[in-house]
Design a protein around this motif. Structure first.
Motif, PDB file in Angstrom:
ATOM      1  N   ARG A  74     -63.699 -16.577 -19.504  1.00  0.00           N
ATOM      2  CA  ARG A  74     -62.844 -16.560 -20.696  1.00  0.00           C
ATOM      3  C   ARG A  74     -63.066 -15.310 -21.544  1.00  0.00           C
ATOM      4  O   ARG A  74     -62.213 -14.932 -22.336  1.00  0.00           O
ATOM      5  N   GLY A  78     -57.532 -10.622 -20.936  1.00  0.00           N
ATOM      6  CA  GLY A  78     -56.481 -11.564 -20.563  1.00  0.00           C
ATOM      7  C   GLY A  78     -55.733 -11.177 -19.301  1.00  0.00           C
ATOM      8  O   GLY A  78     -55.392 -12.035 -18.486  1.00  0.00           O
ATOM      9  N   LYS A  79     -55.478  -9.879 -19.110  1.00  0.00           N
ATOM     10  CA  LYS A  79     -54.762  -9.440 -17.911  1.00  0.00           C
ATOM     11  C   LYS A  79     -55.575  -9.712 -16.649  1.00  0.00           C
ATOM     12  O   LYS A  79     -55.019 -10.054 -15.611  1.00  0.00           O
ATOM     13  N   GLN A  81     -57.804 -12.161 -16.332  1.00  0.00           N
ATOM     14  CA  GLN A  81     -57.761 -13.605 -16.141  1.00  0.00           C
ATOM     15  C   GLN A  81     -56.456 -14.034 -15.473  1.00  0.00           C
ATOM     16  O   GLN A  81     -56.461 -14.810 -14.518  1.00  0.00           O
ATOM     17  N   VAL A  82     -55.352 -13.494 -15.960  1.00  0.00           N
ATOM     18  CA  VAL A  82     -54.041 -13.848 -15.410  1.00  0.00           C
ATOM     19  C   VAL A  82     -53.921 -13.367 -13.965  1.00  0.00           C
ATOM     20  O   VAL A  82     -53.426 -14.096 -13.098  1.00  0.00           O
TER      21      VAL A  82
END
Length: 176
Positions: A74, A78-79, A81-82
């Motif tokens: 986490r 974010g990119k 993780q996606v």
């Protein structure tokens, strides 16, 4: 996170993405010409085991448990993780649909102009003769599995390497 973790995770994710693209290409008509030889299987095995084992070793050295791995994941951008999530889900879809392709037939082969496949039904196990269309379908399904499953393992190795790097970064930050 250190550069070696980024390099390890990026390499694993890139190889996983390439294999998942190849698995997706098996949905096109015909078989992939490269997959007919044994070289792709050997190349996948030679590259998969060291990368995957190194990722597992990094997680063990970081003393990671499921909760800390999830928290470290986490903390990744974010990119990233996606991208890892999308790669893993596409691998699951490809492996699931590939396994449901020809039911109980696998390991297609051609001998003396006749087509055979191994039947895995409980009471009819053994090699059986199939039509050319069934042979092609089984061959495509085998290729799909040959690329999708190692692709998912590469994505798992990328997840492991990147989360281990994030755990290492937080460990070094806490000790400073």
């Amino acid at each position: 996170m250190g550069w070696s973790f980024k390099l390890h995770g990026g390499l694993a994710a890139g190889l996983g993405a390439a294999l998942l693209v190849l698995a997706g290409l098996t949905w096109l008509p015909g078989t992939l010409p490269l997959a007919d030889s044994g070289r792709p299987v050997a190349a996948i095995a030679v590259s998969l085991f060291p990368i995957f084992i190194a990722a597992v070793a990094r997680l063990i050295l970081a003393r990671a448990d499921r909760r800390s791995m999830w928290l470290a994941f986490r903390c990744l951008p974010g990119k990233v993780q996606v991208a890892l999530g999308a790669l893993f889900l596409s691998g699951v879809v490809l492996a699931t649909l590939g396994g449901a392709g020809e039911g109980n037939l696998q390991a297609a082969e051609m001998k003396a102009g006749r087509y055979f496949a191994f039947d895995t039904t409980p009471h009819g196990r053994g090699t059986t003769e199939v039509s050319q269309s069934q042979y092609m379908a089984v061959l495509e399904s085998d290729q799909r599995s040959m690329f999708a499953i190692p692709g998912m393992l590469f994505v798992g190795a990328a997840y492991g390497a990147l989360t281990a790097g994030e755990l290492r970064r937080t460990e070094l930050g806490a000790s400073a």
